[in-house]
Design a protein around this motif. Structure first.
Motif, mmCIF file in Angstrom:
data_model
loop_
_atom_site.group_PDB
_atom_site.id
_atom_site.type_symbol
_atom_site.label_atom_id
_atom_site.label_comp_id
_atom_site.label_asym_id
_atom_site.label_seq_id
_atom_site.Cartn_x
_atom_site.Cartn_y
_atom_site.Cartn_z
ATOM 1 N N PHE A 89 15.869 3.483 -5.506
ATOM 2 C CA PHE A 89 16.451 4.179 -6.655
ATOM 3 C C PHE A 89 17.907 4.550 -6.370
ATOM 4 C CE2 PHE A 89 17.453 7.769 -9.284
ATOM 5 C CZ PHE A 89 16.758 7.559 -10.464
ATOM 6 N N ILE A 90 18.116 5.218 -5.240
ATOM 7 C CA ILE A 90 19.435 5.804 -4.984
ATOM 8 C C ILE A 90 20.424 4.758 -4.535
ATOM 9 C CG2 ILE A 90 20.632 7.424 -3.455
ATOM 10 C CD1 ILE A 90 18.111 9.173 -3.684
ATOM 11 N N PHE A 91 19.972 3.834 -3.698
ATOM 12 C CA PHE A 91 20.924 2.862 -3.177
ATOM 13 C C PHE A 91 21.358 1.854 -4.243
ATOM 14 C CE2 PHE A 91 22.226 -0.988 -0.975
ATOM 15 C CZ PHE A 91 23.203 -0.476 -0.148
ATOM 16 N N VAL A 92 20.434 1.438 -5.107
ATOM 17 C CA VAL A 92 20.827 0.515 -6.178
ATOM 18 C C VAL A 92 21.876 1.184 -7.054
ATOM 19 C CG1 VAL A 92 20.028 -0.624 -8.275
ATOM 20 C CG2 VAL A 92 18.711 -0.840 -6.178
ATOM 21 N N CYS A 93 21.666 2.444 -7.349
ATOM 22 C CA CYS A 93 22.644 3.215 -8.122
ATOM 23 C C CYS A 93 23.996 3.241 -7.408
ATOM 24 C CB CYS A 93 22.087 4.625 -8.264
ATOM 25 S SG CYS A 93 22.748 5.513 -9.613
ATOM 26 N N GLY A 94 23.977 3.543 -6.114
ATOM 27 C CA GLY A 94 25.222 3.595 -5.351
ATOM 28 C C GLY A 94 25.883 2.236 -5.243
ATOM 29 N N GLY A 95 25.080 1.190 -5.140
ATOM 30 C CA GLY A 95 25.624 -0.157 -5.076
ATOM 31 C C GLY A 95 26.327 -0.525 -6.369
ATOM 32 N N LEU A 96 25.723 -0.134 -7.494
ATOM 33 C CA LEU A 96 26.340 -0.469 -8.783
ATOM 34 C C LEU A 96 27.660 0.262 -8.959
ATOM 35 C CD1 LEU A 96 23.072 -0.481 -10.892
ATOM 36 C CD2 LEU A 96 24.548 -2.440 -10.477
ATOM 37 N N THR A 97 27.714 1.543 -8.600
ATOM 38 C CA THR A 97 29.009 2.229 -8.707
ATOM 39 C C THR A 97 29.997 1.659 -7.689
ATOM 40 O OG1 THR A 97 28.188 3.988 -7.270
ATOM 41 C CG2 THR A 97 28.147 4.418 -9.624
ATOM 42 N N GLY A 98 29.465 1.104 -6.599
ATOM 43 C CA GLY A 98 30.339 0.466 -5.620
ATOM 44 C C GLY A 98 31.035 -0.742 -6.215
ATOM 45 N N PHE B 215 9.432 15.038 0.033
ATOM 46 C CA PHE B 215 10.130 13.894 -0.550
ATOM 47 C C PHE B 215 10.640 14.214 -1.948
ATOM 48 C CE2 PHE B 215 10.050 10.409 -3.580
ATOM 49 C CZ PHE B 215 11.029 9.603 -3.042
ATOM 50 N N TRP B 216 9.754 14.732 -2.802
ATOM 51 C CA TRP B 216 10.149 14.928 -4.195
ATOM 52 C C TRP B 216 11.226 15.999 -4.318
ATOM 53 C CZ3 TRP B 216 9.595 11.238 -7.409
ATOM 54 C CH2 TRP B 216 8.517 10.349 -7.273
ATOM 55 N N THR B 217 11.153 17.020 -3.457
ATOM 56 C CA THR B 217 12.199 18.042 -3.507
ATOM 57 C C THR B 217 13.555 17.441 -3.143
ATOM 58 O OG1 THR B 217 10.478 19.485 -2.657
ATOM 59 C CG2 THR B 217 12.678 20.418 -2.831
ATOM 60 N N ILE B 218 13.556 16.634 -2.077
ATOM 61 C CA ILE B 218 14.824 16.005 -1.674
ATOM 62 C C ILE B 218 15.321 15.074 -2.767
ATOM 63 C CG2 ILE B 218 15.890 14.395 -0.047
ATOM 64 C CD1 ILE B 218 13.919 15.462 2.065
ATOM 65 N N PHE B 219 14.389 14.264 -3.292
ATOM 66 C CA PHE B 219 14.781 13.236 -4.260
ATOM 67 C C PHE B 219 15.360 13.872 -5.522
ATOM 68 C CE2 PHE B 219 13.742 10.340 -7.775
ATOM 69 C CZ PHE B 219 14.384 9.194 -7.332
ATOM 70 N N ARG C 100 0.856 -1.182 0.000
ATOM 71 C CA ARG C 100 0.000 0.000 0.000
ATOM 72 C C ARG C 100 0.892 1.232 0.000
ATOM 73 N NH1 ARG C 100 -1.078 0.328 6.238
ATOM 74 N NH2 ARG C 100 -0.110 -1.636 6.774
ATOM 75 N N PHE C 101 0.421 2.225 -0.678
ATOM 76 C CA PHE C 101 1.236 3.403 -0.859
ATOM 77 C C PHE C 101 1.088 4.319 0.344
ATOM 78 C CE2 PHE C 101 2.937 7.067 -3.062
ATOM 79 C CZ PHE C 101 4.016 6.438 -3.645
ATOM 80 N N SER C 102 2.197 4.810 0.853
ATOM 81 C CA SER C 102 2.146 5.710 1.999
ATOM 82 C C SER C 102 3.458 6.462 2.033
ATOM 83 C CB SER C 102 1.983 4.907 3.282
ATOM 84 O OG SER C 102 3.097 4.078 3.403
ATOM 85 N N VAL C 103 3.545 7.450 2.925
ATOM 86 C CA VAL C 103 4.738 8.294 2.922
ATOM 87 C C VAL C 103 6.010 7.502 3.242
ATOM 88 C CG1 VAL C 103 5.810 10.320 3.953
ATOM 89 C CG2 VAL C 103 3.389 10.335 3.379
ATOM 90 N N PRO C 104 5.997 6.630 4.276
ATOM 91 C CA PRO C 104 7.225 5.846 4.477
ATOM 92 C C PRO C 104 7.611 5.053 3.226
ATOM 93 C CG PRO C 104 5.803 5.619 6.377
ATOM 94 C CD PRO C 104 5.023 6.381 5.349
ATOM 95 N N MET C 105 6.629 4.480 2.523
ATOM 96 C CA MET C 105 6.942 3.702 1.320
ATOM 97 C C MET C 105 7.553 4.575 0.231
ATOM 98 S SD MET C 105 6.927 0.597 1.424
ATOM 99 C CE MET C 105 6.673 -0.588 0.139
ATOM 100 N N LEU C 106 7.163 5.841 0.204
ATOM 101 C CA LEU C 106 7.748 6.767 -0.762
ATOM 102 C C LEU C 106 9.260 6.852 -0.528
ATOM 103 C CD1 LEU C 106 6.492 8.564 -2.909
ATOM 104 C CD2 LEU C 106 6.338 10.396 -1.233
ATOM 105 N N HIS C 107 9.639 6.947 0.727
ATOM 106 C CA HIS C 107 11.062 7.030 1.033
ATOM 107 C C HIS C 107 11.750 5.691 0.803
ATOM 108 C CE1 HIS C 107 11.352 11.154 2.566
ATOM 109 N NE2 HIS C 107 10.078 10.986 2.839
ATOM 110 N N VAL C 108 11.019 4.600 0.993
ATOM 111 C CA VAL C 108 11.583 3.300 0.651
ATOM 112 C C VAL C 108 11.871 3.262 -0.852
ATOM 113 C CG1 VAL C 108 11.122 0.829 0.533
ATOM 114 C CG2 VAL C 108 10.503 2.105 2.582
ATOM 115 N N GLY C 109 10.949 3.815 -1.634
ATOM 116 C CA GLY C 109 11.180 3.894 -3.079
ATOM 117 C C GLY C 109 12.404 4.733 -3.396
ATOM 118 N N GLY C 110 12.549 5.853 -2.686
ATOM 119 C CA GLY C 110 13.733 6.693 -2.867
ATOM 120 C C GLY C 110 14.993 5.918 -2.549
ATOM 121 N N PHE C 111 14.914 5.116 -1.478
ATOM 122 C CA PHE C 111 16.052 4.259 -1.135
ATOM 123 C C PHE C 111 16.393 3.332 -2.298
ATOM 124 C CE2 PHE C 111 16.636 -0.240 -0.254
ATOM 125 C CZ PHE C 111 17.931 -0.246 0.217
#
Lengths: 801, 96, 204
Positions: free
Chosen positions: A360-369, A428-432, A347-358
């Protein structure tokens, strides 16, 4: 007894008091919140420093800071975010949550939490004060020698880092011991290890990693400070030292550190994703194995920060492969989360939005890692802005986003109010967007050759990219301001709710919110996994006293269990609020400040004060006795139990100490092999005399109890003093400095041995005796090793020449 | 406690292998040990640690009880594979 | 635009020698691979978030086995294997032509033993079209020697002499910098590598 009466009685026992009495608070909800609040303040300070950096680099025309000031700013940005924000924040979160998730009323050593908190705040204040006064550390957050040595950093700046950060590390080590003991011993009845909520597994591994990861840094800091203050040349290549030793000790801590920061956040994700998918976590077994694997593998990566230091390729290959392999446990966790979403109903909710941000960003960081783990590519990308981009993707993606999700998820628990969600999405969107704008292009800046820590530049292409990064940085900051406002509105105007607003299955929601000081009216007995309960039903039952220790007896009681099976085994009685943690921390601060300002007699006086104050901690303990634990069980209190929390704590302290000792021996051996000018012209050790302390140490190993160790440890101490006095020229060659350090290490352990042996002989509780005996055996092994080590070192040195 | 011991034992062996093989290589290069001898020593250490990795695996499979026991099997397999992969370069990369 | 942007004097993406060329190739291969993996992961996350029925029929263990092992293990083995094979050429090795580079706060001094060429400051002469070994040292703090278009970094560490073998395909000038933070003069330590067709170079 009605629930209300029980609440009143328990609250009277557990309450920390008001007014100035707040300074004596030791209770975990208070201390946990207190850890998080300054961590957020430090996050803001670190963020503002980042804005200064981005302003400086916005264009080739914009530098407004001198290079020296700029160096202080980037050094402090890194140090603050790592040491004063990330680690204390998750420590606070864990302190607040763990007892509630595990069904305990508090952490195992509440006064130690409070002491750690004061050390953290005071150490952090030293660093911030130095920043305000313009004497902040300026050699980069990893403080490479010789740039940070007294020749090239003559001011107080580097001392501030070494002493301030070490002061803060005391809180990290004490938190590690505390978390290990609390997770292993203080749980609900019936909560076996494999029924623990997954977050506790993560924190168990993290605490274990902190126990082994921090000692090398602390040891390195002590050695460097000894070089700066007393001219012992551990890192000086002109006198048999080696700057590379610092790099090894620093990264031996520094790389596990990254995983120490990531794993608590991953624990948050493993907790939140099932809740928002309305199901249980999939792959619990695989995740447990994965975090254990990660805990170990992360210690085999440290040299990937040192690929360009001239180490042979074969050695680099071990670290390169381990760095690639560590991606696997991460992948297993990520796919467990995806599988959880697939089998549930997200279910969509604000914490899940940040999980989505995680994601996106962490997979990217993991790949460059993974890219950076490859030696040839790393030789190009190392020390450029590519690495800066990578580490921000990993740390912001892997820590800040999950922790923001955690804030939205658990802030209602702390405040008793639910989100209002006016600004949540915008924030969230501004930070992301801002974050990606800042750091995505920065990868290219690095590939185009811009070294990190440049305070100015000319290249026109770098200018375009840097300008975009700076704009992105400001957008991110606006985003965090919005986030802060949103969370403040939640605290101020949120709607009150009854239990369990997220329909979670965790014990921490089986209580009224904000929670009572004592967390649980009665301690539950579980027969299911700790993340698949129904808090809404369980909560009222616990408040009504259905469980262990439901009848208040005037003491702060919680249940101790068998670490593996979760069978109730002891009643742990916790201390009342106390000013001792604050006073001891002040005395400890006295030690650090006297070292900082080089008033050494004052440092000795303060150290004596610290030891004396710690002895006061043991006053007013319970007598060993049997107690009614409720539910038809009679259990010993912790002092009558053969394995009380304090004994476990001593085991972990010994493990941490042994790591520091091993690091010291490794350091000496490393210098012997790697540093120039070995062996020294005249071997500095006093020959067979060094074996002297081993004789009383062997006696201690045979008879570690009673009056014997008091005498024998005194003899060992005298032996080490003699060895130290006979070791020639400790400021002339690192060999002498290392041998002196080993002798001092042995002597300190003998001295503590005298203290413990004397104390246990005098007080003679069964727990005092077993704790002292454990230390005596360990100190005996240290003494024997310290006595034999000079011979091994000499043998090695002769071989090298 | 046996389950917990099994859970970490595979990776404890991996850590031991890491420290010993890394130290052996660095020391061997610093002491100027002859290439064939150093290579033989490294391969020997590699073989010993890989074989040692089978012990906790075998114990874990035999015991496999409960959730923790199954985690232990996964972790020991992972540790054995990690040991094989991490140090396989002693077979083919240049030495010093 | 993007390609033009890669052409800088310090760009790792404009290689001018075999070592840097190999590293750039490795980068581009990893970049496209990573991009594909990234897009796949994002698609998977979004699908599961908004079309949860998609994955319902796949048993949970299969997700973990395929996503956590079957897919990443071969990819990692391949990348690491290639990188190690390449690293074996990029690191170590020797060459008959030696140049000594001494990094100091905050300049570079290059000397050319056996060539009769005088020392030079912040300009490094080197032969083009063949391997040259550079011995990097420092008398003060740690610096790092880096000519991005020719190859990777090597640290200049006091008390150690590190070597790197570089090779410029054609005569020309290449930018170099100090990559390791070495104090307030860090960015002033840029230098130029000049590759000459004739060696020892005559006109200076």
């Amino acid at each position: 007894m009605t629930p209300i009466e029980r609440h009143k009685q328990l609250d009277r026992i557990w309450n920390s008091g008001t007014g100035f009495q707040r300074l004596s608070a030791v209770n975990h909800p208070v201390v946990g919140r207190r850890f998080m609040a300054p961590a957020l303040v430090f996050f803001v300070i670190g963020g503002l420093l980042a804005m200064l950096i981005r302003t400086q680099l916005a264009s080739s025309e914009s530098p407004f800071m001198e290079p020296g000031t700029y160096a202080q700013i980037f050094t402090m940005h890194g140090s603050i975010m790592m040491f004063l924000f990330a680690i204390p924040f998750f420590e606070g979160l864990a302190m607040y949550l763990l007892p509630k998730m595990l069904g305990a009323r508090d952490m195992a050593f509440p006064r130690l939490s409070a002491y750690g908190y004061w050390c953290y705040v005071m150490g952090g204040s030293i660093l911030i004060a130095a920043l305000v006064l313009g004497v902040a550390p300026d050699a980069g957050w990893f403080m490479y020698t010789p740039l940070s040595s007294s020749t090239y950093s003559p001011g107080i700046n580097a001392d501030v880092w070494l002493l301030g950060v070490t002061f803060v590390e005391i809180s990290a080590l004490s938190a590690a011991v505390e978390m290990l003991v609390s997770i292993l011993l203080l749980r609900a009845g019936g909560m076996s290890l494999d029924r623990m909520p997954i977050f506790a597994w993560y924190m168990l591994v993290v605490a274990g990693m902190m126990l082994v990861g921090f000692p090398p840094l602390i040891l390195g800091s002590i050695l460097l400070e000894a070089e700066r203050a007393f001219d012992l040349p551990f890192f000086d290549p002109t006198r048999g030292g080696d700057p590379l030793l610092w790099q090894h000790l620093f990264w031996l801590f520094g790389h596990p550190e990254v995983y120490i920061i990531f794993l608590p956040a991953a624990g948050v994700l493993s907790t939140l994703i099932p809740v928002f998918s309305s199901t249980r976590l999939v792959g619990y077994r695989a995740i447990v194995a994965a975090i254990v694997a990660m805990g170990f593998l992360s210690f085999g990566l440290w040299v990937h920060h040192m690929f360009a230091t001239g180490i042979p390729h074969l050695s680099l290959s071990f670290f390169s492969i381990a760095s690639a392999l560590v991606a696997l446990p991460t992948a297993i966790q990520i796919f467990s989360w995806l599988a959880t979403m697939a089998t549930g109903r997200p279910r969509f909710s604000v914490p899940m939005l940040h999980v989505g941000g995680f994601f996106f960003i962490f997979v990217c960081g993991g790949l460059t890692g993974v890219m950076l783990a490859m030696v040839p590519f790393d030789l190009q990308a190392h020390d450029t802005h590519f690495v800066v981009a990578h580490l921000h993707y990993v740390l912001v993606g892997g820590f800040v986003f999950p922790m923001t999700a955690a804030a939205y998820y658990w802030l209602p628990h702390i405040t008793g109010r639910q989100p209002v969600q006016h600004l949540s999405h915008a924030a969230f969107w501004t930070i992301f967007v801002g974050f990606n704008l800042t750091f995505l292009g920065m990868h290219l800046t690095g590939l185009l050759g811009m070294p990190r820590r440049s305070w100015a530049y000319q290249d026109p292409m770098w200018e375009v990219l840097n300008f975009v990064s700076s704009m992105g940085g400001f957008v991110t900051t606006i985003g965090y301001a919005l986030l802060a406002m949103d969370l403040l509105m939640l605290v101020k105007f949120g709607r009150p709710f009854r239990r369990d607003p997220w329909k979670s299955g965790g014990l921490e929601w089986a209580m009224p919110t904000p929670p009572a000081t004592y967390a649980f009216g009665a301690i539950p007995h579980l027969d299911a996994r700790g993340d698949s309960l129904s808090p809404a039903e369980l909560g009222p039952k616990l408040a009504a006293g259905e469980g262990y220790l439901a009848t208040p007896r005037g003491e702060l009681e919680t249940l101790g269990v068998d670490p593996l099976s979760g069978k109730p085994s002891q009643v742990v009685i916790l201390p009342h609020p106390s000013y001792l943690p604050l006073m001891t921390a002040l005395a400890t601060g006295g030690v650090f400040l006297s070292l900082l300002f080089k008033v050494y007699p004052m440092a000795i006086v303060s150290t004596v004060a610290v030891v004396t104050l710690f002895l006061f901690w043991t006053r007013g303990r319970q007598k060993p006795q049997m107690l009614d634990a409720g539910m038809g069980l009679t259990l010993p209190n912790h002092r009558a139990h053969p394995a009380p929390p304090s004994l476990w704590a001593m085991r972990f302290v010994v493990a941490a100490d042994a790591t520091a000792f091993a690091s010291l021996l490794f350091g000496a051996g490393f210098l012997c092999i790697s540093a120039p000018d070995w062996p020294p012209a005249i071997w500095p050790g006093p020959g067979w005399l060094t074996l002297l302390p081993a004789i009383p140490a062997l006696v201690v190993l045979l008879a570690p109890k009673g009056i014997v160790p008091v005498i024998m440890q005194t003899a060992a101490l005298a032996g080490f003093a003699l060895v130290l006095a006979r070791t020639q020229g400790m400021t002339e060659h690192a060999a002498a400095a290392s041998l002196s350090a080993v002798a001092i290490y042995g002597g300190l352990h003998a001295a503590l041995g005298i203290l413990f042996a004397g104390y246990s002989h005098w007080r003679r509780g069964p727990d005092d005796v077993s704790i002292s005996a454990l230390w005596q055996r360990y100190a005996g092994i240290v003494a024997v090793t310290a006595s034999g080590f000079p011979f091994i070192l000499r043998l090695l040195a002769t071989g090298v020449s | 406690m046996k389950d917990v011991t099994l859970l970490v034992s595979g990776f404890v062996i991996w850590s031991g292998a890491f420290l010993l093989i890394y130290a052996l290589h660095a020391t061997g290069c610093a002491l100027g040990v002859r290439a064939e001898v150093l290579r033989a020593l490294l391969i020997l250490a590699f073989a010993v640690f890989v074989s040692a990795g089978f012990v906790p695996l075998w114990l874990a499979i035999r015991r496999r009880r409960g959730l923790l026991g199954q985690s232990a099997v996964i972790a020991t397999v992972a540790a054995l594979v990690a040991t094989v992969l991490t140090f396989s370069t002693v077979l083919w990369l240049g030495l010093c | 635009m993007l390609l033009a942007g890669c052409e800088g004097d310090l760009s790792t993406l404009a290689p001018a020698g075999p070592v840097a060329q190999g590293m750039a190739n490795l980068w581009w291969a990893m970049f496209w691979g990573a991009l594909a993996i990234f897009l796949f992961m994002m698609a998977l996350f979004l699908l599961l978030m908004f079309r949860p029925d998609m994955g319902r029929n796949t048993p949970a263990y299969r997700w973990i086995i395929w996503g956590g092992l079957v897919f990443p293990v071969p990819v990692l083995l391949l990348v690491t294997g290639v990188a190690l094979w390449q690293g074996e050429r990029a690191l170590g090795g020797t060459a008959p032509d030696r140049i000594e580079a001494e990094a100091q706060m905050w300049f570079w001094r290059f000397s050319y033993p056996g060539t009769g060429m005088p020392d030079s400051i912040d300009v490094m002469h080197m032969p083009a079209g063949r391997d040259v070994e550079i011995v990097v040292t420092s008398p003060d703090v740690i610096h790092s020697f880096w000519i991005p278009r020719l190859g990777g970094k090597i640290d200049a560490i006091p008390g150690h002499a590190n070597t790197i073998v570089l090779h410029a395909d054609e005569p020309g000038e290449f930018g170099g910098v100090c990559a390791e933070y070495c104090g307030i003069g860090h960015i002033d330590m840029s230098f130029t590598a000049v590759a000459h067709a004739d060696w020892p170079a005559e006109a200076q």
